[in-house]
Design a protein around this motif. Sequence first.
Motif, PDB file in Angstrom:
ATOM      1  N   ILE A  66     -16.245 -32.784   3.074  1.00 29.06           N
ATOM      2  CA  ILE A  66     -16.238 -32.045   1.812  1.00 29.06           C
ATOM      3  C   ILE A  66     -15.711 -30.630   2.022  1.00 29.06           C
ATOM      4  O   ILE A  66     -15.069 -30.051   1.140  1.00 29.06           O
ATOM      5  CB  ILE A  66     -17.652 -32.046   1.177  1.00 29.06           C
ATOM      6  N   VAL A  67     -15.950 -30.070   3.206  1.00 26.07           N
ATOM      7  CA  VAL A  67     -15.397 -28.750   3.524  1.00 26.07           C
ATOM      8  C   VAL A  67     -13.901 -28.848   3.766  1.00 26.07           C
ATOM      9  O   VAL A  67     -13.122 -27.977   3.347  1.00 26.07           O
ATOM     10  CB  VAL A  67     -16.117 -28.127   4.741  1.00 26.07           C
ATOM     11  N   GLU A  68     -13.468 -29.923   4.426  1.00 27.22           N
ATOM     12  CA  GLU A  68     -12.038 -30.124   4.650  1.00 27.22           C
ATOM     13  C   GLU A  68     -11.290 -30.252   3.323  1.00 27.22           C
ATOM     14  O   GLU A  68     -10.147 -29.813   3.209  1.00 27.22           O
ATOM     15  CB  GLU A  68     -11.803 -31.368   5.507  1.00 27.22           C
ATOM     16  N   ARG A  69     -11.930 -30.833   2.337  1.00 25.09           N
ATOM     17  CA  ARG A  69     -11.296 -30.927   1.019  1.00 25.09           C
ATOM     18  C   ARG A  69     -11.083 -29.530   0.432  1.00 25.09           C
ATOM     19  O   ARG A  69     -10.023 -29.242  -0.157  1.00 25.09           O
ATOM     20  CB  ARG A  69     -12.151 -31.780   0.081  1.00 25.09           C
ATOM     21  N   LEU A  70     -12.065 -28.670   0.607  1.00 24.34           N
ATOM     22  CA  LEU A  70     -11.908 -27.287   0.135  1.00 24.34           C
ATOM     23  C   LEU A  70     -10.772 -26.582   0.866  1.00 24.34           C
ATOM     24  O   LEU A  70     -10.032 -25.791   0.264  1.00 24.34           O
ATOM     25  CB  LEU A  70     -13.209 -26.502   0.347  1.00 24.34           C
ATOM     26  N   VAL A  71     -10.653 -26.848   2.154  1.00 24.65           N
ATOM     27  CA  VAL A  71      -9.573 -26.239   2.939  1.00 24.65           C
ATOM     28  C   VAL A  71      -8.217 -26.625   2.355  1.00 24.65           C
ATOM     29  O   VAL A  71      -7.326 -25.785   2.181  1.00 24.65           O
ATOM     30  CB  VAL A  71      -9.659 -26.674   4.418  1.00 24.65           C
ATOM     31  N   LYS A  72      -8.034 -27.895   2.035  1.00 22.63           N
ATOM     32  CA  LYS A  72      -6.767 -28.373   1.488  1.00 22.63           C
ATOM     33  C   LYS A  72      -6.480 -27.777   0.114  1.00 22.63           C
ATOM     34  O   LYS A  72      -5.315 -27.652  -0.279  1.00 22.63           O
ATOM     35  CB  LYS A  72      -6.787 -29.900   1.406  1.00 22.63           C
ATOM     36  N   GLU A  73      -7.541 -27.410  -0.605  1.00 22.96           N
ATOM     37  CA  GLU A  73      -7.369 -26.864  -1.958  1.00 22.96           C
ATOM     38  C   GLU A  73      -7.432 -25.341  -1.983  1.00 22.96           C
ATOM     39  O   GLU A  73      -7.552 -24.744  -3.054  1.00 22.96           O
ATOM     40  CB  GLU A  73      -8.458 -27.430  -2.873  1.00 22.96           C
ATOM     41  N   ARG A  74      -7.336 -24.728  -0.824  1.00 24.33           N
ATOM     42  CA  ARG A  74      -7.540 -23.281  -0.728  1.00 24.33           C
ATOM     43  C   ARG A  74      -6.697 -22.492  -1.728  1.00 24.33           C
ATOM     44  O   ARG A  74      -7.161 -21.527  -2.343  1.00 24.33           O
ATOM     45  CB  ARG A  74      -7.209 -22.815   0.695  1.00 24.33           C
ATOM     46  N   THR A  75      -5.431 -22.842  -1.896  1.00 28.61           N
ATOM     47  CA  THR A  75      -4.542 -22.087  -2.786  1.00 28.61           C
ATOM     48  C   THR A  75      -4.774 -22.415  -4.250  1.00 28.61           C
ATOM     49  O   THR A  75      -4.279 -21.707  -5.130  1.00 28.61           O
ATOM     50  CB  THR A  75      -3.067 -22.343  -2.428  1.00 28.61           C
ATOM     51  N   ASN A  76      -5.514 -23.479  -4.518  1.00 25.84           N
ATOM     52  CA  ASN A  76      -5.811 -23.872  -5.892  1.00 25.84           C
ATOM     53  C   ASN A  76      -7.182 -24.531  -5.941  1.00 25.84           C
ATOM     54  O   ASN A  76      -7.308 -25.745  -6.136  1.00 25.84           O
ATOM     55  CB  ASN A  76      -4.740 -24.841  -6.420  1.00 25.84           C
ATOM     56  N   PRO A  77      -8.250 -23.743  -5.769  1.00 23.49           N
ATOM     57  CA  PRO A  77      -9.605 -24.299  -5.696  1.00 23.49           C
ATOM     58  C   PRO A  77      -9.970 -25.105  -6.941  1.00 23.49           C
ATOM     59  O   PRO A  77      -9.691 -24.684  -8.066  1.00 23.49           O
ATOM     60  CB  PRO A  77     -10.491 -23.056  -5.563  1.00 23.49           C
ATOM     61  N   GLN A  78     -10.603 -26.257  -6.709  1.00 25.78           N
ATOM     62  CA  GLN A  78     -11.023 -27.122  -7.809  1.00 25.78           C
ATOM     63  C   GLN A  78     -12.537 -27.133  -7.982  1.00 25.78           C
ATOM     64  O   GLN A  78     -13.042 -27.628  -8.986  1.00 25.78           O
ATOM     65  CB  GLN A  78     -10.545 -28.552  -7.550  1.00 25.78           C
ATOM     66  N   ALA A  79     -13.269 -26.602  -7.005  1.00 29.34           N
ATOM     67  CA  ALA A  79     -14.735 -26.618  -7.044  1.00 29.34           C
ATOM     68  C   ALA A  79     -15.279 -25.217  -7.297  1.00 29.34           C
ATOM     69  O   ALA A  79     -14.617 -24.208  -7.017  1.00 29.34           O
ATOM     70  CB  ALA A  79     -15.288 -27.165  -5.736  1.00 29.34           C
ATOM     71  N   GLY A 257     -13.229 -20.001  -7.383  1.00 28.85           N
ATOM     72  CA  GLY A 257     -13.391 -21.247  -8.121  1.00 28.85           C
ATOM     73  C   GLY A 257     -13.022 -21.067  -9.584  1.00 28.85           C
ATOM     74  O   GLY A 257     -13.021 -19.945 -10.111  1.00 28.85           O
ATOM     75  N   PRO A 258     -12.693 -22.158 -10.272  1.00 28.59           N
ATOM     76  CA  PRO A 258     -12.240 -22.048 -11.666  1.00 28.59           C
ATOM     77  C   PRO A 258     -13.315 -21.559 -12.636  1.00 28.59           C
ATOM     78  O   PRO A 258     -12.996 -20.940 -13.643  1.00 28.59           O
ATOM     79  CB  PRO A 258     -11.793 -23.476 -12.009  1.00 28.59           C
ATOM     80  N   GLU A 259     -14.585 -21.828 -12.339  1.00 31.54           N
ATOM     81  CA  GLU A 259     -15.672 -21.418 -13.244  1.00 31.54           C
ATOM     82  C   GLU A 259     -16.781 -20.748 -12.436  1.00 31.54           C
ATOM     83  O   GLU A 259     -17.891 -21.262 -12.308  1.00 31.54           O
ATOM     84  CB  GLU A 259     -16.212 -22.625 -14.019  1.00 31.54           C
ATOM     85  N   THR A 260     -16.476 -19.590 -11.890  1.00 37.17           N
ATOM     86  CA  THR A 260     -17.391 -18.881 -10.999  1.00 37.17           C
ATOM     87  C   THR A 260     -18.732 -18.561 -11.657  1.00 37.17           C
ATOM     88  O   THR A 260     -19.790 -18.746 -11.055  1.00 37.17           O
ATOM     89  CB  THR A 260     -16.736 -17.589 -10.488  1.00 37.17           C
ATOM     90  N   GLU A 261     -18.705 -18.071 -12.884  1.00 38.03           N
ATOM     91  CA  GLU A 261     -19.954 -17.698 -13.550  1.00 38.03           C
ATOM     92  C   GLU A 261     -20.850 -18.914 -13.782  1.00 38.03           C
ATOM     93  O   GLU A 261     -22.070 -18.834 -13.648  1.00 38.03           O
ATOM     94  CB  GLU A 261     -19.659 -16.978 -14.873  1.00 38.03           C
ATOM     95  N   ASN A 262     -20.239 -20.040 -14.121  1.00 38.71           N
ATOM     96  CA  ASN A 262     -21.016 -21.272 -14.283  1.00 38.71           C
ATOM     97  C   ASN A 262     -21.591 -21.724 -12.948  1.00 38.71           C
ATOM     98  O   ASN A 262     -22.700 -22.262 -12.880  1.00 38.71           O
ATOM     99  CB  ASN A 262     -20.146 -22.375 -14.871  1.00 38.71           C
ATOM    100  N   GLY A 263     -20.824 -21.497 -11.875  1.00 41.28           N
ATOM    101  CA  GLY A 263     -21.317 -21.820 -10.537  1.00 41.28           C
ATOM    102  C   GLY A 263     -22.550 -21.006 -10.191  1.00 41.28           C
ATOM    103  O   GLY A 263     -23.526 -21.537  -9.641  1.00 41.28           O
ATOM    104  N   LYS A 264     -22.537 -19.735 -10.500  1.00 42.54           N
ATOM    105  CA  LYS A 264     -23.692 -18.868 -10.248  1.00 42.54           C
ATOM    106  C   LYS A 264     -24.909 -19.350 -11.044  1.00 42.54           C
ATOM    107  O   LYS A 264     -26.034 -19.381 -10.519  1.00 42.54           O
ATOM    108  CB  LYS A 264     -23.365 -17.421 -10.638  1.00 42.54           C
ATOM    109  N   LYS A 265     -24.681 -19.738 -12.285  1.00 43.20           N
ATOM    110  CA  LYS A 265     -25.786 -20.208 -13.128  1.00 43.20           C
ATOM    111  C   LYS A 265     -26.419 -21.475 -12.541  1.00 43.20           C
ATOM    112  O   LYS A 265     -27.642 -21.612 -12.528  1.00 43.20           O
ATOM    113  CB  LYS A 265     -25.287 -20.471 -14.546  1.00 43.20           C
TER     114      LYS A 265
END
Length: 337
Positions: A66-79, A257-265
Motif C-alpha cells: 500500500i505504501v508502494e502504491r503511494l510511491v507510484k502516485e507521488r506526482t498525483n496522489p489519489q489517497a 492528497g486531494p481532500e486533505t481536510e476530509n482526511g484530517k476529519k
Amino acid sequence: MKRTPLVCLLMATFCATAVFADNIVTVYSADGLHDGNDSWYKNQFEAFTQQTGIKVQYVESGSGAIVERLVKERTNPQADVLITVPPFIQRAAKTQLLAEFMPDAAASIANSNRYYTPLVNNYLTFIYNAKMLKSPPENWSSLLDSRFKNKLQYSTPGQAGDGTAVMLQVFHSFNGKDAGFDYLGKLQANNVGPSASTGKLTALVNKGELYVANGDLQMNLSQMARNPNVQIFWPQDANGERSALVLPYVVGLVNNGPETENGKKLINFLLDKPSQNRVSELSWGMPVRSDITPEDKQYRTAVKTLDGVKTWQPNWDDVETSLSNDISRWQKVTDGE
C-alpha cells in the motif's frame, strides 16, 4: 453573455463534480481491520459518513504494497489517509509521502509524532492447528523438527508487515541478527515458501495444509470463529520467555492528497473516544488511547491471551534504515547462499 445549453451542461457537470469531490475521503490501508460483516472499519466509516456527509472510499492491500502504491502516485496522489504498520509507516514519512498533522487525541496516544499516530494496538502472533497438534510447539527449536517439513509457512519479510515482524522477533529472541539469520536459514528446510499475504495462511492452518504459521493478535482472534482449528501461541526463547512484538496499525495524512481536510476529519474521528472504545468489540483490536479501557468481552479475551507474554518493540526508525539490507540478507540465507 448568453449561455448556450452546452455551456450550462458543462457548468452543471463541473459543479456536481466539485460537490462530489468535497464529500469524499480516500483511505489506503493495510488489511485486517475490515474483516467480517460488521468490522470496525465498516461500522466507523458508516458512522463518519452519517455524522459528516463525507463518504469513505477504501482501498486495501498489504502493509508494504500500500505504501508502494503511494510511491507510484507521488506526482498525483489519489489517497488522503494512509494506514499501515511499522516500519512501512516510517518509510512513508521518511520519503515525504506524509504531511505534518497532529490529531486532537495525540496527547493521549504514546509514540505519536508530527507525521503519524498509532491507531490500533496489535501484536505479532503464531498460530497452529490444534486438531493436528495436541499442543503448540514449545520453543523455536521445536519448529525445526522434521514433522513440520512443508507444514510451516510465514509471510514474506519486506512484503508483509507480519512477515517483517517474524524476522525482527527472531532477531530479538536470539539476541542478535547473526544468530537470528542462522536460525532462519535452518527453518527454511521446513518453510513452504514465500507468501505475500499473512491473512491467507489462517485458512491453510485451519484445513491442516499447514500446521504452523504467523499472524497477528487482532487478525487471528477475529478469524478464529470462522477457523475453529486455529489456536494462538508464542514460542519460548532459550530462557523460557515468550515475547511478542508490538505491531500497531498507524495512521498518517497523505502529503498533497486531494481532500486533505476530509482526511484530517476522518483521522480525528477514528481516534476519538467513542470510536476507540469499539475497536475491540468490533474487530478485536486494542485501543491506543491511554484514557480509555473498553469493557467488552473481546477486549478481556485479547488481554487474557497476552497473559504471560512479554511485549516489546524496537526503534522503528533504525529498523526502517536497515530493512533493505536485512531483507537482502534474509533472501540470501533462505536461498541457501
